[in-house]
Design an enzyme around this catalytic site. Sequence first.
Site, PDB file in Angstrom:
ATOM      1  N   LYS A 197      38.284 -14.380  16.618  1.00  0.00           N
ATOM      2  CA  LYS A 197      38.398 -14.359  15.252  1.00  0.00           C
ATOM      3  C   LYS A 197      37.103 -14.604  14.642  1.00  0.00           C
ATOM      4  CE  LYS A 197      39.185 -19.602  15.273  1.00  0.00           C
ATOM      5  NZ  LYS A 197      40.155 -20.538  15.114  1.00  0.00           N
ATOM      6  N   ARG A 219      49.174 -28.145   9.646  1.00  0.00           N
ATOM      7  CA  ARG A 219      48.594 -27.045   9.322  1.00  0.00           C
ATOM      8  C   ARG A 219      49.481 -25.713   9.271  1.00  0.00           C
ATOM      9  NH1 ARG A 219      43.014 -24.756  12.028  1.00  0.00           N
ATOM     10  NH2 ARG A 219      44.245 -24.018  13.679  1.00  0.00           N
ATOM     11  N   MET A 254      16.391 -19.645   0.110  1.00  0.00           N
ATOM     12  CA  MET A 254      17.545 -18.878   0.367  1.00  0.00           C
ATOM     13  C   MET A 254      17.080 -17.738   1.482  1.00  0.00           C
ATOM     14  SD  MET A 254      19.364 -15.671  -1.663  1.00  0.00           S
ATOM     15  CE  MET A 254      19.998 -16.859  -3.156  1.00  0.00           C
ATOM     16  N   TYR A 276      10.878 -25.656  -3.113  1.00  0.00           N
ATOM     17  CA  TYR A 276      11.811 -26.108  -4.535  1.00  0.00           C
ATOM     18  C   TYR A 276      11.644 -27.757  -4.622  1.00  0.00           C
ATOM     19  CZ  TYR A 276      13.287 -21.382  -5.199  1.00  0.00           C
ATOM     20  OH  TYR A 276      13.371 -20.089  -5.198  1.00  0.00           O
TER      21      TYR A 276
END
Length: 385
Positions: A46, A145, A315, A267
């Site tokens: 998956k 679930r 990023m 940053y």
Amino acid sequence: MYDDVSPSLAREISCGVLTIDLDALARNYRALRARLEGGATGAVVKADAYGLGAQRVAPVLYDAGCRDFFVAHLGEALKLRPVLGHDARLFVLNGLLPGAEGLCADAGIVPVLNSLEQAANWAATARERGRELPAVLQFDTGMSRLGLSGGEAQALAADPALLAGVRLAYLMSHLACADEPGNPQNADQLAVLHRCAALFPDVPLCFANSGGIFLGADYHGALARPGIALYGGVPAPGADNPLSPVVRLDVRVIQTRTVPAGARVGYGGTHITAGETRLATIAAGYADGIFRHLSNRGAVYFGGVRLPIAGRVSMDSITVDISALPPGTLRLGSLVEVIGPHQTLEDIAGAAGTISYEILTSLGRRYHRDYPRAGTATEENRGTA
Ligand SMILES: *Cc1c(COP(=O)(O)O)cnc(C)c1O
């Protein structure tokens, strides 16, 4: 990556190289199968085989003898169908949404039935098609679930008409704490599974994920469903890990500089250099699976030397302190190790405050991907594809 650029040039100009060792993958498959002492194992592919590329990964597992492939969604199964041999079985773990049954049946894909509604829809499809359709029936044994409750399992077993036309290939459930061998919830779930399974005699069990395989033979059932262990994740922390690493990640240096004491890095200026410091900026950031949580705490490696991340993860880049390396060691285009022999998948996941699964599935599409595979052409079952 770019159709009109040679692979070697594409590699050279890439932000980094993600190496997926297909031989290690096949070795891990065989190692897990050996653990099962005769039981079979499928593979969970998956989420694009945990981000590693299901189109490349699944055929290698097929060549290693795997015939049972598990995905989360019908769309994932439909994409994989053409790259696998006709005798491969594909299972949809999340079950089907209303309206998907015909597509699933026509493609020969096996749904997991997680509710009475899904069971009714699948049985109706079998009647419409006028043929028997296979399915896996899932019980909720304590994870809350997916799957039938004990009461729903009883209701289904009490009225055979509800499943008329459906052939149950497996009864399944999923362990919530398989990575914690000492957790009593494992034995609780096993007991509930056996109680539910007694309602559907002679249908084989499909229970163990990677961690479940290491809980012992009671948990193995007829077919296991490992994912992370195939991809080199550690199935149970602390246990001795018989599996090989599959993934290596090296990222390019895009600038180096020397800054004086008191320089602010990144940053927010969250790192301030204590003394004169040599820095390198490398070309991967949180968009490439370098979690922002690694700001000021994670590291990369070069030749075994630890290079701490200085300041926040951006990023598209991170800045690392390379003062521990002799000057001139790193230059524009050098590769530094993010995942590899000095920093395992588990190491970086731990530093990032997450699990190996999330690291793998977050690696993104910007790295150049190498899929080395040495002479496995004589692998068993090669001819049946
Ligand atoms: C993802 C998943 C698996 C595989 O789990 P691993 O811990 O990666 O081995 C098995 N079964 C189900 C139902 C899953 O959702």
